[in-house]
Motif scaffolding. Structure first.
Motif, PDB file in Angstrom:
ATOM      1  N   ILE A  20      74.534  66.299  64.058  1.00  0.00           N
ATOM      2  CA  ILE A  20      73.309  66.691  63.361  1.00  0.00           C
ATOM      3  C   ILE A  20      72.624  65.464  62.764  1.00  0.00           C
ATOM      4  O   ILE A  20      71.399  65.297  62.875  1.00  0.00           O
ATOM      5  N   LEU A  71      67.801  71.743  62.007  1.00  0.00           N
ATOM      6  CA  LEU A  71      69.000  70.899  61.950  1.00  0.00           C
ATOM      7  C   LEU A  71      69.458  70.694  60.506  1.00  0.00           C
ATOM      8  O   LEU A  71      70.658  70.668  60.221  1.00  0.00           O
ATOM      9  N   VAL A  94      73.687  74.194  67.201  1.00  0.00           N
ATOM     10  CA  VAL A  94      73.382  72.772  67.359  1.00  0.00           C
ATOM     11  C   VAL A  94      73.352  72.387  68.831  1.00  0.00           C
ATOM     12  O   VAL A  94      72.455  71.668  69.286  1.00  0.00           O
TER      13      VAL A  94
END
Length: 573
Positions: free
Chosen positions: A137, A202, A246
């Motif tokens: 991330i 994110l 993700v």
């Protein structure tokens, strides 16, 4: 019994109508204790081995951890076993009464590190995965902010470029300049907004990771062994969702590097009457500048067995059985969970099933309305195998029940398919004229199709296999084995005189690649990075014209079918 969040007064004293402040909590007894009762608790024969924690630490545990019970509700005995088959915690009496026949029952304490208190193997995996997600991330956020700045800088450069060009031409083109500027601004704002949305997403996922990490640290320090054991499963579910979110950002193109460029009309220098546009601004949605790294094994969970990779130099085989098939041209093979072997004869419309001891069980027709079909097999799940039709009509993939050998479903491809693999809910097919094609099974009748970039156009009668991240193609046309990622980027290519006319290809649980050298009369194993290879089985061991391969990842056996009416089962050691 103390409730989840109260634990303010000693439960033993309250049973005597006395209110004394609780200082310790026993997870095994599920009781809050005052100082005096704690001392008695520590010397009692039944409870002296129990580990207590302070009430303050107990309150810091996540609520779902505190809800985990230590005693069986049926027998009121300590829950110390876990049945993998039923996904159920058991006490000793449960084990005897209801799980005698279950083959996978484990002792909870076996999964905890004995020398480090509450630190468990399971939480170690959780922490590694969380670390990976956090790193990925952070990497993605850094890249998106870079791209955001890059877009804005490019917009400024383009603006200056437009103005300079504008000065060279007649003032009558002002409206065209304005039109082009607006186009550039619109594209910039639209794409920056998209990137900002990804950044927000994110950052949300990063906050979730941070929260879970704090919970993991708390559980790591204060939870009981059983709470850690069961809490791990809850943690895994949460992080699995984050990990999927993700990875989805990565896979759906949201991290593709977005750039703008401006091109001017070739007739800009001509008379004004011939100029209809000032130029154009467009977005180049090119390859990612960032890559994700999952150092921890995604499936390395306490509830699943893990395998340890070893060098190909340490991989050896032992012949377990020779199977007389009495059919030439076997082009596909597989092994069911029951140990039965399936063999597909090329272009014969026949699927043969053999027992583990090598005896023929059945021979069945794949499609009663077709002839000359059949080329490769790909295992879909423990009960289902897919069959590619090969180079004869119809252009289909058949799903067949491995127990009954009956066709359960048919997919129309609209293309000839030889080598076949299945992964990521997609069929990977070696076609006749369109290279390697990937058919998304989640879409109705495989309507979502893409051609793998950088693969050869003609891959007829070649083979392919895959795992979650890579596609491996054996190409007899140029004696090569090529590894691609799912975007089509070549990761490595193996060519050597050791391997000639490669056909069948398969993977073990560590992604070592096994390839059948039809002309070199051998089976070659290649390391996952393509840098090492060795002959695993050669002509000196009786190998001749191998064609089809299948590696069973749980039984650790390699099935090899040859063009000479025989097959071999090897134990991989």
């Amino acid at each position: 019994m103390a409730t989840i969040d109260i634990a303010s007064f000693c439960d033993f004293c309250q049973n005597k109508d006395i209110n004394k402040s609780a200082e310790e909590y026993c997870p095994q007894c599920e009781e809050a204790l005052c100082r005096e009762c704690t001392d008695n608790h520590k010397i009692s024969k039944l409870s002296k081995m129990h580990h207590t924690i302070s009430v303050e630490k107990y309150r810091k545990l996540p609520s779902f951890i505190k809800q985990i019970k230590h005693n069986c509700e049926v027998h009121d005995c300590f829950l110390e076993f876990y049945c993998k088959s039923h996904e159920f915690l058991c006490c000793k009496l449960c084990l005897i009464s209801g799980h005698k026949e279950c083959k996978e029952t484990i002792f909870v304490e076996d999964f905890l590190t004995p020398s480090s208190g509450h630190q468990s193997v399971a939480l170690g995996y959780i922490e590694k995965v969380l670390t990976d997600i956090g790193i990925n991330i952070s990497s993605a956020l850094k890249d998106r902010n870079r791209n955001l700045m890059e877009l804005r800088e490019q917009k400024q450069v383009i603006s200056e470029y437009i103005k300079e060009k504008r000065k060279e031409i007649n003032t009558l083109l002002d409206h065209l300049e304005e039109e082009l500027q607006e186009n550039a601004s619109t594209l910039e704002k639209t794409n920056c907004r998209k990137i900002e949305e990804i950044i927000t997403k994110l950052e949300d996922e990063k906050e979730k990771v941070d929260r879970i990490q704090k919970d993991v640290e708390t559980v790591n320090m204060f939870a009981s062994n059983l709470q850690i054991f069961m809490g791990t499963k809850a943690f895994q579910e949460s992080i699995s969702t984050i990990e999927m979110n993700v990875q989805q950002v990565y896979d759906n193109g949201s991290l593709n590097n977005v750039t703008m460029k401006c091109t001017f009309n070739e007739k800009l220098e001509e008379f004004i009457k011939h100029i209809k546009t000032f130029g154009d601004v467009e977005i180049d949605n090119c390859e990612k500048h960032v890559s994700f790294s999952w150092q921890s094994h995604k499936s390395a969970q306490i509830f699943k067995p893990t395998s340890v990779a070893k060098s190909i130099e340490n991989i050896n085989v032992r012949l377990g059985r020779r199977i007389n098939i009495n059919r030439e041209g076997i082009s596909g093979c597989a092994i069911s969970e029951a140990g039965n072997m399936l063999f597909l004869q090329a272009r014969s419309n026949r699927l043969m099933k053999y027992s583990p001891n090598g005896e023929l069980i059945s021979e069945s027709c794949i499609d009663p309305e077709a002839s000359g079909i059949g080329y490769d097999l790909a295992v879909i799940d423990s009960n289902t195998v897919a069959v590619s039709s090969g180079g004869n009509p119809p252009q289909q993939i058949y799903l067949i029940d491995m127990n009954s050998t009956k066709t359960s479903q048919v997919f129309q491809l609209g293309d000839w398919c030889c080598g076949l693999s299945y992964n990521n809910n997609s069929f990977i097919c070696c076609t006749f004229r369109n290279g390697i094609k990937i058919f998304d099974r989640s879409h109705s009748n495989l309507t979502n199709v893409r051609i793998l970039p950088n693969a050869p156009d003609k891959v007829n009668y070649t083979y392919v296999t895959s795992n979650e991240n890579r596609i491996f193609h054996s190409n007899w046309n140029d004696d090569s084995v090529v590894c691609y990622d799912f975007s089509g980027q070549v990761q490595w290519k193996y060519c050597d005189l050791l391997l000639r006319k490669p056909y069948g290809i398969t993977l073990d649980s560590n992604s070592n690649i096994y390839v059948a050298g039809s002309y070199s009369n051998n089976i070659v194993v290649i390391s996952p990075d393509g840098k090492q290879a060795k002959e695993l089985i050669g002509a000196s061991a009786g190998m001749s014209s191998p064609r089809a391969l299948f590696f069973h990842k749980t039984k650790h056996v390699l099935l090899v079918a040859t063009n000479n009416e025989v097959a071999f089962m090897y134990d991989v050691i």
